[in-house]
Design an enzyme around this catalytic site. Structure first.
Site, short mmCIF file in Angstrom:
data_model
loop_
_atom_site.label_atom_id
_atom_site.label_comp_id
_atom_site.label_asym_id
_atom_site.label_seq_id
_atom_site.Cartn_x
_atom_site.Cartn_y
_atom_site.Cartn_z
CE1 TYR A 152 63.66 6.39 54.76
CE2 TYR A 152 64.87 4.62 55.82
CZ TYR A 152 64.82 5.68 54.94
OH TYR A 152 65.95 6.03 54.24
N1 LIG Z 1 72.05 8.96 55.50
C1 LIG Z 1 71.89 7.65 55.35
O1 LIG Z 1 72.57 6.83 55.97
C2 LIG Z 1 70.86 7.13 54.37
C3 LIG Z 1 70.72 5.73 54.24
C4 LIG Z 1 69.78 5.24 53.35
C5 LIG Z 1 69.02 6.09 52.57
N2 LIG Z 1 69.17 7.44 52.73
C6 LIG Z 1 68.33 8.30 51.90
O2 LIG Z 1 69.13 9.29 51.30
C7 LIG Z 1 68.41 10.51 51.18
C8 LIG Z 1 69.16 11.65 51.82
O3 LIG Z 1 69.38 11.35 53.19
P1 LIG Z 1 70.15 12.31 54.18
O4 LIG Z 1 70.84 11.44 55.15
O5 LIG Z 1 70.90 13.32 53.41
O6 LIG Z 1 68.90 12.98 54.94
P2 LIG Z 1 68.62 14.49 55.32
O7 LIG Z 1 67.39 14.48 56.17
O8 LIG Z 1 69.84 15.12 55.89
O9 LIG Z 1 68.32 15.16 53.92
C9 LIG Z 1 67.04 15.22 53.33
C10 LIG Z 1 66.77 16.66 52.95
O10 LIG Z 1 65.54 16.70 52.25
C11 LIG Z 1 64.77 17.79 52.71
N3 LIG Z 1 63.37 17.41 52.52
C12 LIG Z 1 62.69 16.42 53.13
N4 LIG Z 1 61.44 16.34 52.67
C13 LIG Z 1 61.33 17.32 51.73
C14 LIG Z 1 60.27 17.76 50.88
N5 LIG Z 1 59.09 17.17 50.91
N6 LIG Z 1 60.51 18.79 50.02
C15 LIG Z 1 61.72 19.40 49.97
N7 LIG Z 1 62.76 19.03 50.76
C16 LIG Z 1 62.56 18.00 51.62
C17 LIG Z 1 65.13 17.96 54.18
O11 LIG Z 1 64.92 19.29 54.63
C18 LIG Z 1 66.61 17.58 54.17
O12 LIG Z 1 67.44 18.72 54.04
C19 LIG Z 1 67.03 10.25 51.79
O13 LIG Z 1 66.15 9.93 50.74
C20 LIG Z 1 67.27 9.06 52.68
O14 LIG Z 1 66.09 8.31 52.85
C21 LIG Z 1 70.06 7.97 53.59
#
Ligand SMILES: NC(=O)c1ccc[n+]([C@@H]2O[C@H](COP(=O)([O-])OP(=O)(O)OC[C@H]3O[C@@H](n4cnc5c(N)ncnc54)[C@H](O)[C@@H]3O)[C@@H](O)[C@H]2O)c1
Length: 335
Positions: A152
Site C-alpha cells: 500500500y
Molecule cells: N483514512 C485514513 O486514515 C487515511 C490515512 C492515510 C491516507 N489516506 C488516503 O486518503 C484517501 C481517502 O481515504 P478514505 O479513508 O476516505 O478511504 P475510503 O476507502 O473510505 O475512500 C476511498 C473511496 O474511493 C473509491 N475508489 C477506490 N478506488 C476507486 C477507483 N479506482 N475509481 C473510483 N473510485 C474508487 C472507493 O469506493 C471509496 O469510496 C485514500 O487515498 C487513502 O489512501 C487515508
C-alpha cells in the site's frame, strides 16, 4: 471554485465534499462505490451530498480510459482533490494487484486527464505510511522516505514520484498530502475506531497489535478537511516559504505536506476513550506486530501551519465523543 473530488463516497471524500458545498463551492464527484467495505455506507454518505444542487456525481472507475478526460472536458475544473484509492496496509499483503490497478493506474489516468485540461491546483492523497521504516520523529516532509514496508505504502510513494514528474514536465501545480490515521463520523469500517466500536458493543474481543505498544497521530476528520480546504488556493509556486522545512521541489510546482495532529496518542488511551464513550469495557486480545505496520506515527506540522496558519486542534476525547455519537446514531438499528 469548481472542485473535482475522486473517491467522493469515501470517508474523507464525503466529509470534504460536505464542507466545500457548505462553503458555496461546486463539487463534481466520482467514485466506483466498490465493495471493499459495505457499499451501503458509501451510498448513505452520497445520499446526503446528492441533496445539494451544486453537487454532481459520476459512478465510474477512474482508471477506465477517458472517464476522467470526459469529466475535465465537460466541466471547468479549478482544483482536484484526489482521494480514490485502495487503502489498507493489511489488505495490501494479500491483494497487491488491487492496489496496483486503483492507485497506480488510477492516478496515472488522473494525471493524463489533467495535463489535457490543467486545473489551477491538484491535491493528491498520500499517506504517513510512506515514511515506512523511518524512525526519525516527528516525520518531516523533507526527510528521506525510501523504505516503504507495505505494498500500500509503496503504491502511494510511487504516485508521489509520478505526480512530481507531471508537475515538472507539464507545470501542473501539485500538492501531495501525507495523512495520519484519520477518524471521525462516517468513518471506515476497516479501521480501528469502527472495528473496535462494533466489537466492544457486541462483546467480542478486539485485536490489539504489538501488545498495545502503538502510537498513532490520530487526526479528527473535520480538522483534516479544514486543512484541505485552506490549502486549495495555496498552489505550490517557485519560492519556498522556509529554507529548513518546506518540501517544495527545486524543479517543479510540487510539494508534500503532512496533515496530522502533531501529538501521537497511545493506542491504549484511544481504547480507553472509546470505552468511556460507549459505556462498555473492551475485551482485548493482545497480539504481536502485524507485517507492514509501524509502532509509531507522528507528524511534523510546521509546513501546514506556515502555509495556512492552521493545524489540527481537536482533542482526542472530543473527537471520539463526536465519532461515537455518529456511530450510535447511524447503526442504531443494527446494534
Ligand atoms: N483514512 C485514513 O486514515 C487515511 C490515512 C492515510 C491516507 N489516506 C488516503 O486518503 C484517501 C481517502 O481515504 P478514505 O479513508 O476516505 O478511504 P475510503 O476507502 O473510505 O475512500 C476511498 C473511496 O474511493 C473509491 N475508489 C477506490 N478506488 C476507486 C477507483 N479506482 N475509481 C473510483 N473510485 C474508487 C472507493 O469506493 C471509496 O469510496 C485514500 O487515498 C487513502 O489512501 C487515508
Amino acid at each position: 471554485m469548481h472542485v473535482l473530488i475522486t473517491g467522493v463516497a469515501g470517508f474523507i471524500g464525503a466529509n470534504a465534499a460536505g464542507q466545500l458545498l457548505a462553503q458555496g463551492h461546486n463539487v463534481t464527484g466520482i467514485d466506483d462505490l466498490n465493495d471493499y467495505y459495505d457499499p451501503r455506507l458509501k451510498n448513505a454518505r452520497l445520499a446526503e451530498l446528492l441533496e445539494q444542487e451544486q453537487f454532481h456525481f459520476t459512478k465510474a472507475k477512474i482508471q477506465k480510459p477517458d472517464v476522467l478526460n470526459d469529466v475535465f472536458k465537460n466541466n471547468s475544473i479549478d482544483a482536484v482533490i484526489h482521494l480514490a484509492a485502495q487503502a489498507g496496509v493489511r489488505y495490501s499483503i494479500d491483494n497487491p494487484r488491487v492496489f496496483l490497478e486503483n492507485n497506480l493506474v488510477g492516478t496515472f489516468e488522473l494525471l493524463e486527464a489533467a495535463r489535457n485540461n490543467p486545473p489551477k491546483h491538484m491535491l493528491l492523497a498520500s499517506t504517513s505510511s510512506a515514511y515506512g521504516a523511518s524512525t526519525a520523529m516527528p516525520y518531516r516532509e523533507t526527510q528521506k522516505a525510501d523504505h516503504q514496508i507495505s505494498f500500500y505504502a509503496a503504491t502511494k510513494k510511487a504516485t508521489e514520484a509520478m505526480a512530481h514528474s507531471y508537475a515538472h514536465i507539464y507545470q501542473l501545480p501539485i500538492t501531495m498530502f501525507r495523512f495520519f490515521t484519520v477518524y471521525g463520523p462516517w468513518g471506515r469500517p476497516d479501521m480501528a475506531p469502527m472495528k473496535f466500536a462494533k466489537r466492544i458493543l457486541n462483546g467480542s474481543p478486539i485485536d490489539v497489535y504489538n501488545f498495545g505498544e502503538m502510537k498513532r497521530d490520530f487526526t479528527y476528520v473535520d480538522d483534516l478537511v479544514h486543512a484541505l480546504c485552506l490549502l486549495l488556493d495555496k498552489a505550490p509556486g517557485k519560492i519556498p516559504i522556509s529554507t529548513t522545512f518546506d518540501s517544495l521541489s527545486p524543479v517543479a510546482p510540487y510539494r508534500i505536506i503532512n496533515i496530522g495532529n502533531n501529538s501521537p496518542i497511545e493506542l491504549k488511551d484511544f481504547i480507553t476513550s472509546l470505552e468511556e464513550e460507549l459505556g462498555k469495557e473492551a475485551i482485548q486480545n493482545f497480539m504481536g506486530m502485524q507485517p507492514g505496520d509501524v509502532p509509531t506515527t507522528w507528524a511534523d506540522t510546521r509546513l501546514l501551519r506556515a502555509l495556512t496558519g492552521y493545524s489540527p486542534t481537536t482533542e482526542l476525547n472530543v473527537g471520539v465523543k463526536l465519532f461515537v455519537e455518529w456511530y450510535l446514531g447511524y447503526y442504531r438499528n443494527a446494534i
